[in-house]
Enzyme design. Structure first.
Site, short mmCIF file in Angstrom:
data_model
loop_
_atom_site.label_atom_id
_atom_site.label_comp_id
_atom_site.label_asym_id
_atom_site.label_seq_id
_atom_site.Cartn_x
_atom_site.Cartn_y
_atom_site.Cartn_z
CG PHE A 50 2.55 -7.81 -3.62
CD1 PHE A 50 3.03 -6.53 -3.43
CD2 PHE A 50 2.38 -8.64 -2.52
CE1 PHE A 50 3.35 -6.07 -2.15
CE2 PHE A 50 2.70 -8.19 -1.24
CZ PHE A 50 3.19 -6.90 -1.05
CD GLU A 51 6.76 -13.45 -6.09
OE1 GLU A 51 6.39 -14.42 -5.38
OE2 GLU A 51 6.93 -13.51 -7.32
CG LEU A 52 1.23 -12.17 -0.90
CD1 LEU A 52 -0.15 -12.67 -1.31
CD2 LEU A 52 1.12 -11.12 0.20
#
Length: 376
Positions: A334-336
């Site tokens: 998951f990319e923030l």
């Protein structure tokens, strides 16, 4: 040096001073053992006299849309503001008071001292336990938090900081855990056991390394039969002993622009793709509940990157690939975003609120999955 002292000998510090003259400091980020160009930097500056100083970077555009992250004590951080850098993404200016020391960074840092402050708040909880995952190459004890009932048979593993500079996840996980620990206790504490590794590359995070693209390969390319790093070797062994149901690995993407400014999932192929999309629908619902809020990070599956698209190519050496091989029903990266967008700017508080939404969505996913498994 004309009354401006530059330093980076603190947790997360990274800078190289090229020169200084007439109120202008020329500098660049240290790449160290990074195999290509990357953008992370962090330094402190002290001015003997009140004066305006321009900081000019010689190795690329490395100032985000809200200017640099800024702190007076190296602990609490905010954005200096877009006006500090004007139209340039390679320089910013700051007006010092006499004797003032200020900290600046590419992004809002999250160091081990931030984690320790957070852990001190939650450590009295009877269902929170702390372990040592491994001792790093530089003899740092890598923290591992386990939350939940000791007899729980459903296991969730969440990892952060495979790439040292990707700091946003620390604040997200604070919100995630605080949501889980608030009474009444969530599913994670009654039916599941949550395992959380806040710093896979703790040495890199504390030294201020880029971490991404580290030679000969970085920590997120180390899930092989013969891991190079102590942390990934220990994580591989630890996870292999769990009947893993969910594995999530948090990251941050590239600079800014496009999907890089939004939270997004790095999708995998079927049948994992369908499980990811089930969870994504729940996360979209959870983050859309606060439409009236002034500054909220929101997830929209339209920004996800599909398997085989752009840089999301098959690679069996990543952490999320390892989670899938271990039999996890749900596994992904998951990319923030480092910065976010207007109305959804990355701040410690907005990240914590997003983390609470993420926890609520994952809890809903597990509840739905539990009912589905029982009905089969």
């Amino acid at each position: 040096m004309n009354g401006i002292a530059i330093e980076d000998d603190y947790a997360g510090g990274n800078i190289r001073v090229i020169g200084q003259a007439s109120g202008v400091v020329a500098l660049e980020q240290q790449l160290r053992d990074t195999s290509g160009w990357w953008f992370y930097w962090s330094f402190a500056a002290t001015a003997a006299e009140a004066r305006a100083v321009a900081f000019e970077f010689a190795n690329g555009e490395v100032i985000g849309p809200w200017g640099p992250a800024y702190s007076r004590d190296g602990i609490e951080w905010t954005w200096l503001g877009a006006d500090a850098s004007g139209s340039s993404r390679a320089s910013f200016a700051y007006a010092f008071e006499a004797g003032e020391k200020a900290y600046f960074s590419y992004c809002i840092p999250y160091q081990q001292h931030h984690f320790e402050t957070f852990y001190a708040r939650i450590s009295p909880h009877p269902l929170v336990r702390r372990k040592v995952l491994a001792v790093s190459e530089r003899l740092r004890a890598l923290p591992l938090l386990v939350a939940g009932d000791a007899s729980a048979e459903r296991h969730i593993l969440i990892t952060c900081r495979h790439h040292a500079c990707e700091s946003v996840s620390g604040y997200v996980m604070e919100g995630f855990l605080e949501h889980c620990l608030q009474p009444p206790y969530s599913l994670f504490l009654t039916q599941c056991k949550l395992h959380y590794v806040p710093f896979v590359d703790l040495d890199g995070a504390e030294r201020g390394d880029q971490g991404k693209g580290r030679a000969p390969h970085d920590h997120n390319r180390d899930y092989t039969d013969r891991p190079l790093y102590r942390s990934t070797a220990a994580l591989t062994a630890y996870a292999s002993a769990l009947p893993l149901e969910v594995g999530i690995d948090f990251h941050s993407p590239y600079l800014w622009g496009g999907r890089n400014d939004r939270p997004f999932i790095v999708k995998r192929r079927s049948p994992m793709k369908e499980e990811i999309e089930r969870f994504g629908a729940l996360l979209m619902r959870a983050t859309s509940r606060s439409e009236a809020a002034a500054n909220e990070l929101r997830y929209d599956g339209a920004h996800d990157i599909e398997a085989g698209e752009d840089w999301n190519q098959p690679n069996d050496r990543t952490c999320s690939s390892f989670f899938e091989r271990r039999g996890a029903r749900l596994a992904f990266s998951f990319e923030l975003p480092y910065f976010g967008v207007e109305g959804g700017v990355v701040t410690p508080d907005s990240c914590r609120r997003f983390g609470a939404d993420f926890a609520a969505a994952l809890e809903a996913y597990m509840l739905e999955g539990g009912r589905h498994d029982e009905d089969r």
